[in-house]
Write an enzyme that holds these catalytic residues in place. Structure first.
Site, PDB file in Angstrom:
ATOM      1  N   SER A  71       0.864  -1.180   0.000  1.00  0.00           N
ATOM      2  CA  SER A  71       0.000   0.000   0.000  1.00  0.00           C
ATOM      3  C   SER A  71       0.898   1.225   0.000  1.00  0.00           C
ATOM      4  O   SER A  71       2.078   1.143   0.386  1.00  0.00           O
ATOM      5  CB  SER A  71      -0.844  -0.005   1.284  1.00  0.00           C
ATOM      6  OG  SER A  71      -1.434   1.258   1.503  1.00  0.00           O
TER       7      SER A  71
ATOM      8  N   TYR B 222      -2.368  -1.054  10.519  1.00  0.00           N
ATOM      9  CA  TYR B 222      -2.292  -1.194   9.060  1.00  0.00           C
ATOM     10  C   TYR B 222      -0.957  -0.684   8.528  1.00  0.00           C
ATOM     11  O   TYR B 222      -0.287  -1.343   7.739  1.00  0.00           O
ATOM     12  CB  TYR B 222      -3.458  -0.416   8.424  1.00  0.00           C
ATOM     13  CG  TYR B 222      -3.623  -0.616   6.937  1.00  0.00           C
ATOM     14  CD1 TYR B 222      -4.370  -1.678   6.432  1.00  0.00           C
ATOM     15  CD2 TYR B 222      -3.051   0.266   6.014  1.00  0.00           C
ATOM     16  CE1 TYR B 222      -4.541  -1.856   5.070  1.00  0.00           C
ATOM     17  CE2 TYR B 222      -3.212   0.095   4.650  1.00  0.00           C
ATOM     18  CZ  TYR B 222      -3.962  -0.967   4.179  1.00  0.00           C
ATOM     19  OH  TYR B 222      -4.119  -1.146   2.825  1.00  0.00           O
TER      20      TYR B 222
HETATM   21  P1  NAD Z   1     -11.432  -6.227  -0.281  1.00  0.00           P
HETATM   22  O1  NAD Z   1     -12.103  -6.065   1.053  1.00  0.00           O
HETATM   23  O2  NAD Z   1     -12.230  -6.063  -1.523  1.00  0.00           O
HETATM   24  O3  NAD Z   1     -10.683  -7.641  -0.319  1.00  0.00           O
HETATM   25  C1  NAD Z   1     -10.036  -8.180   0.798  1.00  0.00           C
HETATM   26  C2  NAD Z   1      -9.882  -9.662   0.597  1.00  0.00           C
HETATM   27  O4  NAD Z   1      -9.229 -10.208   1.755  1.00  0.00           O
HETATM   28  C3  NAD Z   1     -11.216 -10.390   0.456  1.00  0.00           C
HETATM   29  O5  NAD Z   1     -11.098 -11.429  -0.486  1.00  0.00           O
HETATM   30  C4  NAD Z   1     -11.432 -10.978   1.853  1.00  0.00           C
HETATM   31  O6  NAD Z   1     -12.242 -12.148   1.859  1.00  0.00           O
HETATM   32  C5  NAD Z   1      -9.993 -11.307   2.213  1.00  0.00           C
HETATM   33  N1  NAD Z   1      -9.803 -11.497   3.652  1.00  0.00           N
HETATM   34  C6  NAD Z   1     -10.074 -10.637   4.667  1.00  0.00           C
HETATM   35  N2  NAD Z   1      -9.810 -11.230   5.847  1.00  0.00           N
HETATM   36  C7  NAD Z   1      -9.371 -12.473   5.578  1.00  0.00           C
HETATM   37  C8  NAD Z   1      -8.960 -13.584   6.371  1.00  0.00           C
HETATM   38  N3  NAD Z   1      -8.937 -13.520   7.713  1.00  0.00           N
HETATM   39  N4  NAD Z   1      -8.583 -14.716   5.734  1.00  0.00           N
HETATM   40  C9  NAD Z   1      -8.619 -14.812   4.378  1.00  0.00           C
HETATM   41  N5  NAD Z   1      -8.996 -13.802   3.586  1.00  0.00           N
HETATM   42  C10 NAD Z   1      -9.372 -12.650   4.175  1.00  0.00           C
HETATM   43  O7  NAD Z   1     -10.231  -5.183  -0.265  1.00  0.00           O
HETATM   44  P2  NAD Z   1      -9.251  -4.653  -1.413  1.00  0.00           P
HETATM   45  O8  NAD Z   1      -9.477  -3.200  -1.463  1.00  0.00           O
HETATM   46  O9  NAD Z   1      -9.349  -5.454  -2.650  1.00  0.00           O
HETATM   47  O10 NAD Z   1      -7.839  -4.912  -0.693  1.00  0.00           O
HETATM   48  C11 NAD Z   1      -6.949  -5.947  -1.080  1.00  0.00           C
HETATM   49  C12 NAD Z   1      -5.550  -5.600  -0.601  1.00  0.00           C
HETATM   50  O11 NAD Z   1      -5.168  -4.358  -1.179  1.00  0.00           O
HETATM   51  C13 NAD Z   1      -5.423  -5.416   0.918  1.00  0.00           C
HETATM   52  O12 NAD Z   1      -4.210  -5.959   1.369  1.00  0.00           O
HETATM   53  C14 NAD Z   1      -5.420  -3.904   1.073  1.00  0.00           C
HETATM   54  O13 NAD Z   1      -4.721  -3.511   2.233  1.00  0.00           O
HETATM   55  C15 NAD Z   1      -4.689  -3.495  -0.177  1.00  0.00           C
HETATM   56  N6  NAD Z   1      -4.914  -2.107  -0.591  1.00  0.00           N
HETATM   57  C16 NAD Z   1      -6.161  -1.657  -0.924  1.00  0.00           C
HETATM   58  C17 NAD Z   1      -6.328  -0.328  -1.303  1.00  0.00           C
HETATM   59  C18 NAD Z   1      -7.684   0.236  -1.713  1.00  0.00           C
HETATM   60  O14 NAD Z   1      -7.805   1.443  -1.865  1.00  0.00           O
HETATM   61  N7  NAD Z   1      -8.707  -0.574  -1.917  1.00  0.00           N
HETATM   62  C19 NAD Z   1      -5.235   0.529  -1.331  1.00  0.00           C
HETATM   63  C20 NAD Z   1      -3.969   0.032  -0.988  1.00  0.00           C
HETATM   64  C21 NAD Z   1      -3.825  -1.289  -0.608  1.00  0.00           C
END
Ligand code: NAD
Length: 261
Positions: free
Chosen positions: A143, A156
């Site tokens: 991130s 985080y």
């Molecule tokens: P999302 O909520 O759409 O997806 C998260 C995924 O993690 C889902 O598939 C969920 O089922 C899974 N998950 C959560 N807890 C879990 C557990 N205990 N065991 C197994 N799976 C689990 O979120 P996203 O926005 O797609 O985020 C994905 C990654 O990208 C994360 O690591 C997040 O920190 C990172 N990220 C997201 C953003 C953003 O703006 N969306 C920005 C930077 C980084």
């Protein structure tokens, strides 16, 4: 480029960024394991759709990334069903927002477990097979918060900085074995998670949708545009290509200029 015959495992692959990465890898011919929580039937349907559309093998694993034993079982199952994991994407992640002195201990432990420790476990289990094959790609969804901080996100930000450090260390340990290990560090990405926050923020702050997007969400993002999940998927595919074989230990920002400031 073709990833035909390769096996990819994506944690948090049932939603948002992880699902887009899994789809992009499958589009190049990789067989995929989609790990994640959520409705098991809907997840299975998603995997079936990918398998049919891309003529690859795909299935889901509901392994909980807070549970090291479940991770061991997931990795074992993947090897039995699809062979050695060639491409490992550590993407599962959750967020919790609170002042540090009030940060619930269980939330700290949960975020460190999912966003950081799960990657240690999957990596330690995947590396031997990659070394044996002399080829591997480890991609960690970090991130902008692996490079800079924001207030109220202690766990985080700590986990994502830790993930960047783990990435560098494993990159050094595997550098001569055909394995690359990198972070992709998105800024604000347009996912259902983000979209669903808009109505509540509009109400809480008395703002229009446009104000929430510009003045709250994209405040730190100079382009004033969201990153798309497909842009992250394309970066993951590139990291699997021969053109990227000398990129290892890197932290690749896809953040609309956020961390340039
Ligand atoms: P999302 O909520 O759409 O997806 C998260 C995924 O993690 C889902 O598939 C969920 O089922 C899974 N998950 C959560 N807890 C879990 C557990 N205990 N065991 C197994 N799976 C689990 O979120 P996203 O926005 O797609 O985020 C994905 C990654 O990208 C994360 O690591 C997040 O920190 C990172 N990220 C997201 C953003 C953003 O703006 N969306 C920005 C930077 C980084």
């Amino acid at each position: 480029m073709s990833l035909a015959g390769k096996t990819a495992l994506v944690t948090g692959g049932t939603s948002g960024i992880g699902l887009a990465i899994a789809r992009a890898l499958a589009a190049e011919g990789a067989n995929v394991v989609l790990n994640g929580l959520g409705d098991p039937e809907a997840n299975a349907q998603t995997a079936d759709d990918i398998a049919q559309k891309r003529k690859v093998k795909a299935y889901t694993s509901p392994a909980d990334m807070t549970d090291p034993d479940a991770i061991v079982a997931m990795m074992q199952e993947a090897k039995e069903k699809l062979g050695t994991i060639d491409i490992l994407v550590n993407n599962a992640g959750v967020q919790y927002v609170s002042a540090v002195e009030e940060f619930p201990i269980e939330k700290w432990n949960q975020i460190i477990a999912i966003n950081l420790s799960s990657a240690f476990h999957t990596i330690r289990l995947a590396v031997p097979g990659m070394k044996e094959k002399g080829w591997g790609r480890i991609i960690n969804t970090a991130s902008a918060h692996s490079l800079v901080a924001s207030p109220y996100k202690a766990a985080y930000v700590a986990a994502k900085h830790g993930l960047a450090g783990l990435t560098k260390t494993v990159a050094l340990e595997t550098a001569q074995q055909g394995i690359t290990v990198n972070c992709i560090s998105p800024g604000y990405v347009w996912t259902p998670l983000v979209e669903n926050q808009i109505p509540a923020t509009m109400q809480a702050r008395g703002m229009t949708k446009e104000q929430v997007i510009d003045e709250v969400m994209l405040k730190a993002q100079p382009t004033k545009q969201f990153v798309t999940v497909d842009q992250i998927g394309a970066m993951a595919v590139f990291l699997c290509s021969d053109a990227a074989s000398q990129i290892t230990g890197a932290n690749l920002s896809v953040d609309g200029g956020w961390t340039a400031q």
